[in-house]
Structure formats: C-alpha cells, structure tokens
Scaffold this motif. Structure first.
Motif, PDB file in Angstrom:
ATOM      1  N   LEU A   1       0.816  -1.217   0.000  1.00  0.00           N
ATOM      2  CA  LEU A   1       0.000   0.000   0.000  1.00  0.00           C
ATOM      3  C   LEU A   1       0.848   1.265   0.000  1.00  0.00           C
ATOM      4  CD1 LEU A   1      -2.954  -0.901   2.391  1.00  0.00           C
ATOM      5  CD2 LEU A   1      -3.043  -0.507  -0.076  1.00  0.00           C
ATOM      6  N   ILE A   2       2.063   1.203   0.510  1.00  0.00           N
ATOM      7  CA  ILE A   2       2.944   2.362   0.445  1.00  0.00           C
ATOM      8  C   ILE A   2       3.130   2.804  -1.001  1.00  0.00           C
ATOM      9  CG2 ILE A   2       5.342   3.111   0.737  1.00  0.00           C
ATOM     10  CD1 ILE A   2       5.427   1.589   3.344  1.00  0.00           C
ATOM     11  N   PHE A   3       3.288   1.833  -1.902  1.00  0.00           N
ATOM     12  CA  PHE A   3       3.461   2.153  -3.317  1.00  0.00           C
ATOM     13  C   PHE A   3       2.135   2.585  -3.953  1.00  0.00           C
ATOM     14  CE2 PHE A   3       6.929  -0.715  -2.244  1.00  0.00           C
ATOM     15  CZ  PHE A   3       8.012  -0.073  -2.808  1.00  0.00           C
ATOM     16  N   VAL A   4       1.045   1.987  -3.515  1.00  0.00           N
ATOM     17  CA  VAL A   4      -0.274   2.376  -4.030  1.00  0.00           C
ATOM     18  C   VAL A   4      -0.564   3.835  -3.668  1.00  0.00           C
ATOM     19  CG1 VAL A   4      -2.758   1.948  -3.904  1.00  0.00           C
ATOM     20  CG2 VAL A   4      -1.169   0.024  -3.940  1.00  0.00           C
ATOM     21  N   PHE A   5      -0.283   4.214  -2.433  1.00  0.00           N
ATOM     22  CA  PHE A   5      -0.551   5.581  -2.003  1.00  0.00           C
ATOM     23  C   PHE A   5       0.399   6.575  -2.659  1.00  0.00           C
ATOM     24  CE2 PHE A   5      -2.296   3.601   2.109  1.00  0.00           C
ATOM     25  CZ  PHE A   5      -3.543   3.460   1.531  1.00  0.00           C
ATOM     26  N   ALA A   6       1.595   6.128  -3.031  1.00  0.00           N
ATOM     27  CA  ALA A   6       2.506   7.005  -3.776  1.00  0.00           C
ATOM     28  C   ALA A   6       1.889   7.359  -5.125  1.00  0.00           C
ATOM     29  CB  ALA A   6       3.859   6.319  -3.961  1.00  0.00           C
ATOM     30  N   ILE A   7       1.265   6.375  -5.778  1.00  0.00           N
ATOM     31  CA  ILE A   7       0.563   6.642  -7.032  1.00  0.00           C
ATOM     32  C   ILE A   7      -0.587   7.611  -6.789  1.00  0.00           C
ATOM     33  CG2 ILE A   7      -0.917   5.611  -8.800  1.00  0.00           C
ATOM     34  CD1 ILE A   7       0.785   3.131  -8.699  1.00  0.00           C
ATOM     35  N   SER A   8      -1.325   7.402  -5.707  1.00  0.00           N
ATOM     36  CA  SER A   8      -2.469   8.261  -5.402  1.00  0.00           C
ATOM     37  C   SER A   8      -2.035   9.715  -5.245  1.00  0.00           C
ATOM     38  CB  SER A   8      -3.145   7.775  -4.119  1.00  0.00           C
ATOM     39  OG  SER A   8      -4.201   8.638  -3.750  1.00  0.00           O
ATOM     40  N   ARG A   9      -0.936   9.950  -4.546  1.00  0.00           N
ATOM     41  CA  ARG A   9      -0.480  11.331  -4.352  1.00  0.00           C
ATOM     42  C   ARG A   9      -0.102  11.974  -5.679  1.00  0.00           C
ATOM     43  NH1 ARG A   9       1.808   8.800   0.234  1.00  0.00           N
ATOM     44  NH2 ARG A   9       3.845   8.559  -0.767  1.00  0.00           N
ATOM     45  N   TYR A  10       0.541  11.209  -6.528  1.00  0.00           N
ATOM     46  CA  TYR A  10       0.912  11.748  -7.840  1.00  0.00           C
ATOM     47  C   TYR A  10      -0.331  12.065  -8.665  1.00  0.00           C
ATOM     48  CZ  TYR A  10       2.598  11.873 -12.639  1.00  0.00           C
ATOM     49  OH  TYR A  10       2.844  12.249 -13.929  1.00  0.00           O
ATOM     50  N   ARG A  11      -1.338  11.193  -8.618  1.00  0.00           N
ATOM     51  CA  ARG A  11      -2.550  11.413  -9.411  1.00  0.00           C
ATOM     52  C   ARG A  11      -3.329  12.635  -8.924  1.00  0.00           C
ATOM     53  NH1 ARG A  11      -1.553   9.828 -13.876  1.00  0.00           N
ATOM     54  NH2 ARG A  11      -3.736  10.247 -14.368  1.00  0.00           N
ATOM     55  N   GLU A  12      -3.181  13.006  -7.655  1.00  0.00           N
ATOM     56  CA  GLU A  12      -3.826  14.224  -7.162  1.00  0.00           C
ATOM     57  C   GLU A  12      -3.236  15.452  -7.851  1.00  0.00           C
ATOM     58  OE1 GLU A  12      -6.436  14.716  -5.152  1.00  0.00           O
ATOM     59  OE2 GLU A  12      -6.692  12.545  -5.144  1.00  0.00           O
ATOM     60  N   TYR A  13      -1.926  15.478  -8.011  1.00  0.00           N
ATOM     61  CA  TYR A  13      -1.304  16.591  -8.723  1.00  0.00           C
ATOM     62  C   TYR A  13      -1.788  16.651 -10.173  1.00  0.00           C
ATOM     63  CZ  TYR A  13       2.138  17.450  -4.983  1.00  0.00           C
ATOM     64  OH  TYR A  13       2.753  17.773  -3.799  1.00  0.00           O
ATOM     65  N   VAL A  14      -1.913  15.483 -10.795  1.00  0.00           N
ATOM     66  CA  VAL A  14      -2.377  15.436 -12.183  1.00  0.00           C
ATOM     67  C   VAL A  14      -3.802  15.946 -12.291  1.00  0.00           C
ATOM     68  CG1 VAL A  14      -2.894  13.918 -14.139  1.00  0.00           C
ATOM     69  CG2 VAL A  14      -0.818  13.552 -12.793  1.00  0.00           C
ATOM     70  N   ALA A  15      -4.672  15.525 -11.366  1.00  0.00           N
ATOM     71  CA  ALA A  15      -6.068  15.985 -11.375  1.00  0.00           C
ATOM     72  C   ALA A  15      -6.145  17.487 -11.147  1.00  0.00           C
ATOM     73  CB  ALA A  15      -6.875  15.240 -10.323  1.00  0.00           C
ATOM     74  N   ASP A  16      -5.300  18.015 -10.256  1.00  0.00           N
ATOM     75  CA  ASP A  16      -5.248  19.468 -10.043  1.00  0.00           C
ATOM     76  C   ASP A  16      -4.874  20.187 -11.332  1.00  0.00           C
ATOM     77  OD1 ASP A  16      -5.940  19.283  -7.390  1.00  0.00           O
ATOM     78  OD2 ASP A  16      -3.902  19.530  -6.624  1.00  0.00           O
ATOM     79  N   SER A  17      -3.855  19.676 -12.013  1.00  0.00           N
ATOM     80  CA  SER A  17      -3.386  20.308 -13.247  1.00  0.00           C
ATOM     81  C   SER A  17      -4.463  20.263 -14.330  1.00  0.00           C
ATOM     82  CB  SER A  17      -2.113  19.605 -13.725  1.00  0.00           C
ATOM     83  OG  SER A  17      -1.675  20.143 -14.954  1.00  0.00           O
ATOM     84  N   ASP A  18      -5.112  19.114 -14.479  1.00  0.00           N
ATOM     85  CA  ASP A  18      -6.167  18.984 -15.487  1.00  0.00           C
ATOM     86  C   ASP A  18      -7.342  19.906 -15.178  1.00  0.00           C
ATOM     87  OD1 ASP A  18      -4.605  17.114 -16.704  1.00  0.00           O
ATOM     88  OD2 ASP A  18      -5.778  15.374 -16.074  1.00  0.00           O
ATOM     89  N   ALA A  19      -7.691  20.007 -13.891  1.00  0.00           N
ATOM     90  CA  ALA A  19      -8.799  20.882 -13.493  1.00  0.00           C
ATOM     91  C   ALA A  19      -8.464  22.333 -13.802  1.00  0.00           C
ATOM     92  CB  ALA A  19      -9.100  20.706 -12.013  1.00  0.00           C
ATOM     93  N   ALA A  20      -7.250  22.754 -13.488  1.00  0.00           N
ATOM     94  CA  ALA A  20      -6.839  24.133 -13.755  1.00  0.00           C
ATOM     95  C   ALA A  20      -6.910  24.454 -15.238  1.00  0.00           C
ATOM     96  CB  ALA A  20      -5.423  24.358 -13.235  1.00  0.00           C
ATOM     97  N   GLU A  21      -6.538  23.487 -16.064  1.00  0.00           N
ATOM     98  CA  GLU A  21      -6.594  23.684 -17.513  1.00  0.00           C
ATOM     99  C   GLU A  21      -8.033  23.875 -17.994  1.00  0.00           C
ATOM    100  OE1 GLU A  21      -5.547  21.232 -21.633  1.00  0.00           O
ATOM    101  OE2 GLU A  21      -4.814  20.502 -19.697  1.00  0.00           O
ATOM    102  N   LYS A  22      -8.961  23.117 -17.415  1.00  0.00           N
ATOM    103  CA  LYS A  22     -10.348  23.149 -17.879  1.00  0.00           C
ATOM    104  C   LYS A  22     -11.106  24.389 -17.405  1.00  0.00           C
ATOM    105  CE  LYS A  22      -9.932  19.343 -20.096  1.00  0.00           C
ATOM    106  NZ  LYS A  22      -9.826  19.393 -21.580  1.00  0.00           N
ATOM    107  N   VAL A  23     -10.719  24.946 -16.252  1.00  0.00           N
ATOM    108  CA  VAL A  23     -11.448  26.115 -15.732  1.00  0.00           C
ATOM    109  C   VAL A  23     -10.711  27.421 -16.007  1.00  0.00           C
ATOM    110  CG1 VAL A  23     -12.542  24.729 -13.951  1.00  0.00           C
ATOM    111  CG2 VAL A  23     -10.439  25.967 -13.407  1.00  0.00           C
ATOM    112  N   GLY A  24      -9.609  27.341 -16.741  1.00  0.00           N
ATOM    113  CA  GLY A  24      -8.916  28.560 -17.141  1.00  0.00           C
ATOM    114  C   GLY A  24      -7.885  29.072 -16.165  1.00  0.00           C
ATOM    115  N   GLY A  25      -7.393  28.224 -15.277  1.00  0.00           N
ATOM    116  CA  GLY A  25      -6.350  28.630 -14.337  1.00  0.00           C
ATOM    117  C   GLY A  25      -6.480  27.911 -13.017  1.00  0.00           C
ATOM    118  N   GLY A  26      -5.417  27.968 -12.220  1.00  0.00           N
ATOM    119  CA  GLY A  26      -5.404  27.232 -10.963  1.00  0.00           C
ATOM    120  C   GLY A  26      -5.916  28.004  -9.765  1.00  0.00           C
TER     121      GLY A  26
END
Length: 265
Positions: A183-208
């Motif tokens: 699970l340590i490795f699973v949660f490492a993926i989860s933390r990275y995917r949060e950054y990706v979701a933040d970036s994608d959201a910022a792109e779709k709404v016109g900024g962060g």
C-alpha cells in the motif's frame, strides 16, 4: 509512475507464482480469479462509499447551475456526465467514484455552502479529472493487488508451518505487514494522481486560482469542524485529506500547501 507500477507488478507476479506453485492453479485461473476479486472490490467499494456518507441525489431544481457546470466540464473532457449526489459529511469535501461511463461525484452540503461558484467549479473539475483519468479504477486495482498479496502471504505461512495457534497469529502479522508494504506504493501513485487531477482541473477552468482558493477554504473549514469525521474508507477518495507525522507515509493526498503552490505557479 513507471517505477511504482513495476514494483506493484513484481509483488503481484510473486504472489501469482506462489499460488501456481503451492496450489497448482494454472495461470489462466489465477488471472480470472484476480479480475473477479478486483471487480467485486470495485462494486462493493463504490456502494459502501456512497452508503457510508448517506449520499442522495443532488436536486436539479435547487442546484441547476451545478448540474450545468458539470455537464459542460464533462463534455469538455469527453466523458459522460456523472451522477451528482450530496451528503452531509461534517466537513467541506467532495469525492468521485466509478469510471468514465458510470461515474458519480459526491459533494458535501458544507462544501456547497462554503465555496463561491468558480471555486466549486474548480473542485468539480478536479473530481471529473479523476474519473476521466481512471484514477478510481487504478486505486481499486492497486488496493486489490495489496489484498491479494497479503492473502497469499498468510496462506504461505500457514501451509509451511505446523498449523498451530502460533502459525495462525504469525500469518495475520505477516499478512498485515505485507499489505502495508504494498500500500505504500499504491498511495505514492495516489499522491501523484492528485497533482495530475489538479493540473487537469486548472486547464479546464482557465487557471489554478479558483481551485487553490477552494483548497484554502476547505482546509480552514476542516480545521474548524472536528465533530464529524469523514468515513475512513471515503477519506482516500476525497479532494482533501489531512495527515500528520508518520501518517504522511501512507497519505493518499500530497500536502495541501504544495498543491496550492503548484496551482498558483
């Protein structure tokens, strides 16, 4: 992602080899059993997450603007409009479950009351990004691998021991330790995917900035509200999770301060 994914696959491969060697299962049966196990976890996990917070349909007559914003975001991301639900969590938060064609986004009543429309749109875009990127399915798969490896480790201890009470307790301990390591490795993926979701959201709404402001408000609201904790099985899905000390090792979310800094940079 590649390194962590390779490590997870290695854990699973070792477990599969043990099952084939000890129980004599063919590879095809191992793969079918894995798919079935993860599929059941996915279905039960989605149902349990919604039930644990008492989620209900978000009424269109009262929240028509929210529905319209989600429909526009979903169309922009190329996914079906997810089911929108609302729950009283005791804290301002939101989470997504499901996949592209059958996603569900749950927002708390506290979140709807706390955020401005553009901030709420940033949060919704973040959750839709998780669905679009198949992050929920990825997390269920990772947790399924952790469970499978732990079960195999327990049986390996029992079958190689003397079948006494000491072996029984040893198997439990080995299973828990093994699952924790995976699970340590699973949660490492989860933390990275949060950054990706933040970036994608910022792109779709016109900024962060809208999502950054939302995270600040959510953090302050969560610090003020301690009476009702978000259910443990839902916390990993939520947009904001708070961990302290050693809990950061198995945190599903990166520090909110770092997320805000990235959104504003």
């Amino acid at each position: 992602m590649a390194i962590v994914g390779a490590v997870l696959f290695a854990f699973y491969a070792v477990a599969a080899v043990v099952v084939m060697g000890v129980f004599g299962w063919p590879l095809a049966l191992v793969l079918v059993a894995t798919v079935g196990f993860v599929g059941v976890q996915y279905k039960i996990g989605k149902w349990a997450a919604l039930r644990s917070v008492g989620a209900e349909e978000l009424p269109k007559d009262r929240y028509g603007d929210v529905h319209r914003r989600v429909e526009a975001l979903a169309d922009d991301m190329g996914i079906d409009k997810p089911r929108l639900m609302v729950a009283r969590m005791g804290v301002p938060n939101a989470f997504a479950v499901g996949r592209k064609g059958a996603g569900t986004v749950v927002v708390s009543e506290e979140l709807l009351q706390l955020l401005d429309p553009d901030e709420l749109e940033g949060v919704l875009a973040h959750e839709l990004a998780h669905i679009s990127n198949r992050d929920v399915v990825m997390m269920v798969l990772g947790q399924g691998v952790a469970s499978i490896v732990a079960i195999v480790a327990q049986w390996a201890v029992l079958l190689t021991g003397d079948n006494d009470i000491a072996d029984f307790f040893l198997a439990i301990v080995v299973g828990q330790i093994t699952q924790f390591l995976v699970l340590i490795f699973v949660f490492a993926i989860s933390r990275y995917r949060e950054y990706v979701a933040d970036s994608d959201a910022a792109e779709k709404v016109g900024g962060g900035e809208p999502l950054a402001r939302a995270l600040e408000k959510i953090q302050r609201g969560s610090q003020r509200t301690r009476e009702t904790e978000v259910d443990a099985q839902v916390n990993a899905l939520c947009i904001f999770g708070e961990e302290r000390g050693l809990e950061r090792l198995v945190a599903t979310h990166p520090p909110v301060e770092k997320r805000i800094e990235r959104l504003r940079s």
